[in-house]
Write an enzyme that holds these catalytic residues in place. Structure first.
Site, PDB file in Angstrom:
ATOM      1  N   ASN A 262       0.860  -1.188   0.000  1.00  0.00           N
ATOM      2  CA  ASN A 262       0.000   0.000   0.000  1.00  0.00           C
ATOM      3  C   ASN A 262       0.896   1.237   0.000  1.00  0.00           C
ATOM      4  O   ASN A 262       1.454   1.598   1.025  1.00  0.00           O
ATOM      5  CB  ASN A 262      -0.895  -0.030   1.250  1.00  0.00           C
ATOM      6  CG  ASN A 262      -1.729   1.224   1.392  1.00  0.00           C
ATOM      7  OD1 ASN A 262      -1.834   2.016   0.451  1.00  0.00           O
ATOM      8  ND2 ASN A 262      -2.320   1.410   2.563  1.00  0.00           N
TER       9      ASN A 262
ATOM     10  N   LYS B  26       0.057   4.233  -0.322  1.00  0.00           N
ATOM     11  CA  LYS B  26      -0.632   5.406   0.224  1.00  0.00           C
ATOM     12  C   LYS B  26      -0.438   6.601  -0.721  1.00  0.00           C
ATOM     13  O   LYS B  26      -0.349   6.409  -1.933  1.00  0.00           O
ATOM     14  CB  LYS B  26      -0.151   5.702   1.636  1.00  0.00           C
ATOM     15  CG  LYS B  26      -0.107   4.451   2.512  1.00  0.00           C
ATOM     16  CD  LYS B  26       0.027   4.751   3.957  1.00  0.00           C
ATOM     17  CE  LYS B  26       0.307   3.476   4.710  1.00  0.00           C
ATOM     18  NZ  LYS B  26       0.010   3.576   6.107  1.00  0.00           N
TER      19      LYS B  26
ATOM     20  N   HIS C 111      -9.682   0.500   4.984  1.00  0.00           N
ATOM     21  CA  HIS C 111      -8.395   0.801   5.619  1.00  0.00           C
ATOM     22  C   HIS C 111      -8.627   1.822   6.731  1.00  0.00           C
ATOM     23  O   HIS C 111      -9.456   2.724   6.600  1.00  0.00           O
ATOM     24  CB  HIS C 111      -7.417   1.352   4.576  1.00  0.00           C
ATOM     25  CG  HIS C 111      -6.016   1.415   5.073  1.00  0.00           C
ATOM     26  ND1 HIS C 111      -5.574   2.394   5.937  1.00  0.00           N
ATOM     27  CD2 HIS C 111      -4.953   0.599   4.867  1.00  0.00           C
ATOM     28  CE1 HIS C 111      -4.298   2.183   6.223  1.00  0.00           C
ATOM     29  NE2 HIS C 111      -3.895   1.092   5.587  1.00  0.00           N
TER      30      HIS C 111
ATOM     31  N   GLU D 158      -7.078   4.313   7.587  1.00  0.00           N
ATOM     32  CA  GLU D 158      -6.883   5.714   7.198  1.00  0.00           C
ATOM     33  C   GLU D 158      -8.113   6.247   6.456  1.00  0.00           C
ATOM     34  O   GLU D 158      -8.340   7.460   6.421  1.00  0.00           O
ATOM     35  CB  GLU D 158      -5.586   5.855   6.375  1.00  0.00           C
ATOM     36  CG  GLU D 158      -4.375   5.694   7.289  1.00  0.00           C
ATOM     37  CD  GLU D 158      -3.086   5.283   6.587  1.00  0.00           C
ATOM     38  OE1 GLU D 158      -3.018   5.322   5.351  1.00  0.00           O
ATOM     39  OE2 GLU D 158      -2.144   4.905   7.321  1.00  0.00           O
TER      40      GLU D 158
ATOM     41  N   GLU E 126      -5.238  -5.313  10.814  1.00  0.00           N
ATOM     42  CA  GLU E 126      -4.291  -4.207  10.942  1.00  0.00           C
ATOM     43  C   GLU E 126      -4.615  -3.399  12.196  1.00  0.00           C
ATOM     44  O   GLU E 126      -5.473  -2.492  12.147  1.00  0.00           O
ATOM     45  CB  GLU E 126      -4.390  -3.285   9.732  1.00  0.00           C
ATOM     46  CG  GLU E 126      -4.003  -3.925   8.432  1.00  0.00           C
ATOM     47  CD  GLU E 126      -3.448  -2.876   7.472  1.00  0.00           C
ATOM     48  OE1 GLU E 126      -2.303  -3.036   7.057  1.00  0.00           O
ATOM     49  OE2 GLU E 126      -4.157  -1.910   7.169  1.00  0.00           O
TER      50      GLU E 126
ATOM     51  N   GLY F  57       2.221   2.363  10.630  1.00  0.00           N
ATOM     52  CA  GLY F  57       3.111   3.508  10.441  1.00  0.00           C
ATOM     53  C   GLY F  57       3.805   3.979  11.702  1.00  0.00           C
ATOM     54  O   GLY F  57       4.378   5.063  11.731  1.00  0.00           O
TER      55      GLY F  57
ATOM     56  N   SER G 180       3.410  -1.956  10.413  1.00  0.00           N
ATOM     57  CA  SER G 180       4.859  -1.855  10.617  1.00  0.00           C
ATOM     58  C   SER G 180       5.601  -3.151  10.275  1.00  0.00           C
ATOM     59  O   SER G 180       6.573  -3.521  10.945  1.00  0.00           O
ATOM     60  CB  SER G 180       5.168  -1.403  12.052  1.00  0.00           C
ATOM     61  OG  SER G 180       4.679  -0.091  12.260  1.00  0.00           O
TER      62      SER G 180
HETATM   63  C1  PEP Z   1      -0.806   0.011   5.880  1.00  0.00           C
HETATM   64  O1  PEP Z   1      -0.770   1.071   5.273  1.00  0.00           O
HETATM   65  O2  PEP Z   1      -1.762  -0.751   5.724  1.00  0.00           O
HETATM   66  C2  PEP Z   1       0.290  -0.317   6.789  1.00  0.00           C
HETATM   67  C3  PEP Z   1       0.237  -1.441   7.438  1.00  0.00           C
HETATM   68  O3  PEP Z   1       1.310   0.605   6.891  1.00  0.00           O
HETATM   69  P1  PEP Z   1       2.747   0.349   7.584  1.00  0.00           P
HETATM   70  O4  PEP Z   1       3.289  -0.935   7.039  1.00  0.00           O
HETATM   71  O5  PEP Z   1       3.564   1.536   7.197  1.00  0.00           O
HETATM   72  O6  PEP Z   1       2.514   0.254   9.058  1.00  0.00           O
END
Ligand code: PEP
Length: 258
Positions: free
Chosen positions: A15, A17, A100, A102, A170, A176, A216
């Site tokens: 992803n 983003k 997601h 976000e 998640e 992040g 992460s």
């Molecule tokens: C994500 O955007 O779904 C995500 C898990 O980001 P990150 O790996 O940066 O934590």
């Protein structure tokens, strides 16, 4: 626990983003193709921002890498300035992220997530449904209630589990932040989510669903998740912007499957 004999092909999603200009995006796409095309034992899905989806479609055509979008609207067309519909995505993407955190943080409701999943399926896209609890919900011991609610809202009205849907557990506090869930906690949450699917759709259907861990994930910690029986790959944000790191993650996941 995974039933003996159940084999699910793990899937790693990248992803991106809202990152990378067109040149950087094209460079990353070509680098990923060079490193990952033909890798067995894992499905790789790259999710660039909307303006670079057709480049991704063209640059990855004929390879084993798949293209995903990061979001969709639920209506097929209409007066929704700035939005993109599932039928529009279909020409350039096979997968789409839905729910997601976000997007939820930006106001997406459980009912809208449900409508997006329906729109994606109707357009022939494969939804990757993200669920996860916030830090305060985790601290209050409410993680399983939150996951239950999100899963049920997203899949409201379905009488059978659509086989195209992938789930991603998640935890919001891990996205992040560099504070990844331990592989044991991630495994336990994926088992819990699988149990919720089993309640709704039966054990066999639940065992067939691929559930990723996201939050992460890096080249250094992926092995711990890849070793867990109920974690079927990863949804990767930050580390998906680095061709070498993302390649190492995909290879580690593929190695577990082998
Ligand atoms: C994500 O955007 O779904 C995500 C898990 O980001 P990150 O790996 O940066 O934590």
């Amino acid at each position: 626990m995974t039933s003996p004999g159940t084999r699910r092909l793990p899937v790693v999603g990248g992803n991106w983003k809202m990152n990378l200009d067109r040149n950087a995006s094209r460079t990353l796409l070509m680098g990923l193709r060079q490193r990952l095309d033909g890798l067995d034992g894992v499905e790789v899905v790259v999710c660039p921002p909307v303006p670079w989806l057709s480049d991704a479609h063209d640059l990855l055509a004929g390879s084993t890498l798949h293209v995903g979008a990061q979001n969709t609207h639920w209506e097929p067309s209409g007066p929704y300035t700035g939005e993109v519909s599932a039928p529009m995505l279909r020409g350039v993407a096979e997968y789409v992220l839905v729910g997601h955190s976000e997007r939820r943080w930006a106001g997406e409701t459980g009912a809208e997530t449900n409508r997006k999943i329906r729109a994606a399926l109707a357009a022939g896209l494969r939804p990757i449904l993200a669920v996860g609890e916030r830090l305060e919900e985790s601290r209050a011991g409410r993680t399983e209630n939150v996951l239950h609610l999100q899963v049920n809202q997203a899949l409201r009205g379905f009488t059978a589990m659509p086989p195209e849907i992938i789930l991603a557990y998640e935890p919001v506090w891990a996205i992040g932040t560099g504070e990844a869930a331990t592989p044991e906690i991630a495994q336990a949450r994926c088992v819990a989510v699988r149990g919720m699917l089993a309640e709704r759709f039966g054990e066999a259907a639940a065992q067939a669903v691929r559930i990723q861990y996201g939050g992460s994930v890096t080249a250094d910690n992926i092995a711990g998740y890849a070793a867990q029986p109920d974690i079927d790959g990863a949804l990767v944000g930050g580390a998906s912007l680095d061709a070498d790191a993302f390649t190492a993650i995909c290879r580690a996941v593929a190695a577990r499957a082998g």
